[in-house]
Design a protein around this motif. Structure first.
Motif, short mmCIF file in Angstrom:
data_model
loop_
_atom_site.label_atom_id
_atom_site.label_comp_id
_atom_site.label_asym_id
_atom_site.label_seq_id
_atom_site.Cartn_x
_atom_site.Cartn_y
_atom_site.Cartn_z
N VAL A 155 -17.95 -2.20 -27.88
CA VAL A 155 -17.02 -0.96 -28.11
C VAL A 155 -17.22 -0.28 -26.97
O VAL A 155 -16.12 0.23 -26.28
CB VAL A 155 -17.11 -0.33 -29.44
CG1 VAL A 155 -16.52 0.74 -29.46
CG2 VAL A 155 -16.94 -1.45 -30.45
N ARG A 194 -15.75 -1.64 -23.68
CA ARG A 194 -13.96 -1.69 -23.70
C ARG A 194 -13.79 -0.14 -23.40
O ARG A 194 -12.70 0.04 -22.55
CB ARG A 194 -13.63 -2.22 -25.01
CG ARG A 194 -12.30 -2.00 -25.38
CD ARG A 194 -11.34 -2.40 -24.21
NE ARG A 194 -10.02 -2.11 -24.51
CZ ARG A 194 -9.37 -1.15 -23.99
NH1 ARG A 194 -10.07 -0.13 -23.14
NH2 ARG A 194 -8.10 -0.93 -24.10
N ILE A 195 -14.23 0.90 -23.95
CA ILE A 195 -13.89 2.32 -23.74
C ILE A 195 -14.06 2.57 -22.24
O ILE A 195 -13.26 3.37 -21.75
CB ILE A 195 -14.41 3.30 -24.71
CG1 ILE A 195 -14.27 3.11 -26.28
CG2 ILE A 195 -14.41 4.76 -24.32
CD1 ILE A 195 -15.10 3.77 -27.23
N SER A 215 -9.43 -4.20 -20.12
CA SER A 215 -8.95 -3.01 -20.38
C SER A 215 -7.48 -3.53 -21.05
O SER A 215 -6.78 -2.77 -21.68
CB SER A 215 -8.31 -2.06 -19.38
OG SER A 215 -8.05 -2.99 -18.37
N LEU A 244 -7.51 -1.78 -28.42
CA LEU A 244 -8.74 -1.11 -28.86
C LEU A 244 -8.88 -0.87 -30.43
O LEU A 244 -9.81 -0.97 -31.03
CB LEU A 244 -8.72 0.48 -28.29
CG LEU A 244 -10.22 1.22 -28.06
CD1 LEU A 244 -11.26 0.13 -27.54
CD2 LEU A 244 -9.86 2.50 -27.37
N LYS A 245 -7.78 -0.67 -31.27
CA LYS A 245 -7.77 -0.43 -32.52
C LYS A 245 -8.57 -1.31 -33.16
O LYS A 245 -9.21 -1.16 -34.09
CB LYS A 245 -6.44 -0.06 -33.05
CG LYS A 245 -6.08 1.45 -32.64
CD LYS A 245 -4.66 1.81 -33.09
CE LYS A 245 -4.44 3.17 -32.55
NZ LYS A 245 -2.91 3.50 -32.36
N LEU A 270 -10.91 -2.99 -32.94
CA LEU A 270 -12.53 -2.90 -32.75
C LEU A 270 -13.13 -2.18 -33.82
O LEU A 270 -14.19 -2.13 -33.88
CB LEU A 270 -12.94 -2.52 -31.23
CG LEU A 270 -12.49 -3.39 -30.14
CD1 LEU A 270 -12.97 -3.00 -28.74
CD2 LEU A 270 -13.22 -4.86 -30.11
N LYS A 271 -12.15 -1.54 -34.32
CA LYS A 271 -12.69 -0.75 -35.54
C LYS A 271 -13.43 -1.43 -36.48
O LYS A 271 -14.36 -0.90 -36.97
CB LYS A 271 -11.45 0.14 -36.42
CG LYS A 271 -11.89 0.71 -37.41
CD LYS A 271 -11.09 2.24 -37.89
CE LYS A 271 -11.37 2.87 -39.02
NZ LYS A 271 -12.73 3.36 -38.74
N PHE A 284 -11.87 6.33 -33.43
CA PHE A 284 -11.17 5.27 -34.15
C PHE A 284 -10.70 5.59 -35.79
O PHE A 284 -10.07 5.09 -36.31
CB PHE A 284 -11.95 3.87 -34.57
CG PHE A 284 -12.48 3.34 -33.28
CD1 PHE A 284 -11.93 1.92 -32.99
CD2 PHE A 284 -13.47 3.57 -32.33
CE1 PHE A 284 -11.96 1.28 -31.82
CE2 PHE A 284 -13.64 2.78 -31.36
CZ PHE A 284 -12.89 1.76 -31.14
N GLU A 328 -3.68 4.48 -27.39
CA GLU A 328 -4.95 3.87 -26.91
C GLU A 328 -5.55 4.66 -25.73
O GLU A 328 -6.60 4.82 -25.54
CB GLU A 328 -4.36 2.63 -26.20
CG GLU A 328 -4.00 1.36 -27.26
CD GLU A 328 -5.07 0.30 -27.57
OE1 GLU A 328 -5.75 -0.02 -26.56
OE2 GLU A 328 -5.25 0.06 -28.86
N VAL A 331 -9.32 6.42 -25.39
CA VAL A 331 -10.10 6.00 -24.11
C VAL A 331 -10.59 7.29 -23.58
O VAL A 331 -11.84 7.53 -23.47
CB VAL A 331 -9.42 5.32 -23.22
CG1 VAL A 331 -10.36 5.35 -21.73
CG2 VAL A 331 -9.37 3.74 -23.59
#
Lengths: 174, 326
Positions: free
Chosen positions: A49, A52-53, A58, A62-63, A65-66, A122, A129, A133
């Motif tokens: 996580v 990625r942030i 990239s 991202l979402k 990954l919650k 998150f 996104e 970030v």
């Protein structure tokens, strides 16, 4: 310094003695194994996580990954439980080592950071996104540093203790 | 089967492997044959993996032979030093080969800077591996020695290389004797573990069908981080082993951990060399991976868990195998 007698009391208890002295492979070393598995769940998922942030992969959305936060909290649960068992087995060894308190402090900060990333980055489904970030960058960096610090402190506990058991304190053995 | 037997069984692979790998790599420049190049690079990566058990079993064989009055300890030590130096070059070559494979996978036509570096390291590795084989042969084959006596005879080149070779015993003392070397070594080993398990874990879970919203192609970008973690752990793990080989050699958990790592090598072959990785990489958000890919991903996760379990049990099982003797 007054000798903290409750170290001895804990060490004489049945549970502490069993974990410490049982020749079974499912005593001390199994708890230590679970502690390692828990560590790889918490920090492993965190690393993905955080990276990625911070810009790795990239193109990855991202979402979703919650869902990894569930793995992290499970790992934390395992390590809370196994950590307490390890402390019951060797209270003197940990509590007389200043590094142990450093480790606890680093974990406390890391968990607060984890909770904040979970809630602030998150938790808000309306965020784009890019703003996720932007919000998470600083926290992701701290998260990585704090977990690495916690691993360092934890690993070095095995090499830096002064007394292993209460009896060692009584003997004045360093 | 004993350590000497195992060592003889394994030690020819890295030596011959590097020669074949280098030949394929050099041939690939004739007519720019990309398949040959890929094959050469894959052979280096496999050689780096196989060199590890070859090296480890050598320690067991050395402990066995050191009790034999007919074997010269000077020759044993020279071979051990040569093996150590060539191992580091083999691992570096294997690591660079993986980088080159990754780069050519992502951008097939660009970024060629790494190929000359691989060739350079491969050349050095072939030379050092040859020396390791020769000094190893000297231990038991008087008919090939420069002198009939069991003494160390070095040519000009040999003495230059020998000056660069580590002294195994000094090294062991440094690792075991110093708290400030062992602690940081194990810390780094754990950081490597976390990098591998985190990145590979998420990748494998996605293939198995969890977190299915993640598209696979961008997820694959985490693999270099897993490779970096693996690199850290190969180096720190080997250093830990060299620090106290007696403790590891007699631990059944240690050999089971090594076996799990070799099986992970086969797992990577099954994933990357059978065309399944290309199919998996095209999976978009929500798409299901083929059953075969799921099986490979699931077994990789189990094998990494086995690596952690056996790694943790090296210490408590450290005297479960008989000490090397014959």
């Amino acid at each position: 310094m007054a000798v903290p007698e409750f170290f001895g009391t804990i060490e004489r208890s049945g549970l502490s003695t069993w974990i410490r002295e049982s020749p079974s492979l499912f005593a001390f070393y199994f708890i230590l194994l679970l502690h390692t598995v828990g560590l790889s769940l918490v920090v492993g998922a965190n690393v993905v996580v955080d990276l990625r942030i911070l810009g790795v992969a990239s193109a990855l959305p991202l979402k979703p990954l919650k869902q990894l936060f569930g793995i992290m909290w499970a790992g934390l649960g395992i390590n809370g439980a196994t950590g307490i068992l390890l402390l019951i087995a060797y209270p003197t060894k940990s509590l007389t080592n200043p590094l142990f308190y450093v480790k606890l402090l680093l974990i406390a900060f890391a968990v607060v950071t984890l909770q904040r990333i979970d809630a602030r980055v998150f938790g808000d489904g309306s965020l784009s996104e890019a703003s996720m970030v932007a919000r998470g960058k600083m926290m992701a960096m701290w998260s990585l540093l704090l977990w690495i610090g916690a691993i360092a402190a934890g690993r070095l506990l095995a090499e830096t203790f002064r007394y292993l058991t209460y009896a060692d304190i009584l003997k004045g053995k360093a | 089967m004993n350590y000497a037997h195992l060592h003889l069984l394994l030690n020819h692979f890295p030596i011959i492997g590097t020669i074949i790998g280098l030949s394929l790599l050099l041939l690939s420049f004739v007519g720019d044959n990309r398949d040959l190049r890929r094959s050469g690079l894959i052979i280096f990566a496999a050689g780096a993996l196989l060199a590890i058990p070859a090296f480890l079993s050598g320690f067991g064989a050395r402990i066995m032979l050191s009790r034999d009055p007919g074997v010269s300890s000077a020759l044993l030590e020279r071979h051990e030093a040569a093996a150590m130096l060539s191992l580091w070059f083999m691992e570096t070559t294997g690591g660079l080969a993986l980088v080159a494979l990754w780069r050519s996978h992502r951008t097939p036509r660009r970024a060629r800077w790494h190929l000359p570096v691989v060739v350079l390291f491969a050349l050095l590795t072939v030379g050092l591996m040859g020396r390791t084989g020769e000094t190893g042969g000297d231990i038991r084959h008087p008919e090939m020695r420069a002198s009939q006596e069991a003494i160390v005879v070095e040519g000009t080149l040999g003495s230059v290389v020998h000056a660069l070779e580590p002294t195994p015993e000094k090294f062991s003392q440094a690792v075991v004797g110093s708290l400030w070397l062992w602690g940081p070594l194990m810390f780094l080993h754990f950081v490597g573990l976390v990098l591998i398990v985190g990145t590979v874990g998420v990748f494998d879970l996605r293939i198995m069908g969890f977190i299915k919203q993640l598209p696979l192609s961008p997820l694959h970008r985490f693999i270099p981080w897993a490779m970096a973690g693996l690199g850290v752990n190969v180096v720190t793990g080997l250093l830990a082993f060299i620090g106290s080989p007696d403790r590891y050699v007699t631990s059944s958990a240690f050999w089971l951990k090594m076996l799990s790592l070799l099986l992970l090598g086969l797992n990577a072959v099954a994933f990357y060399l059978t065309g399944i990785s290309e199919r998996v990489e095209q999976l978009e958000s929500g798409e299901d991976a083929p059953m075969r890919a799921k099986l490979i991903a699931g077994s990789a996760l189990l094998l990494w868990l086995a690596v952690i379990v056996f790694g943790r049990y090296i210490a408590p099982l450290s005297d479960t195998l008989p000490p090397p003797a014959y």
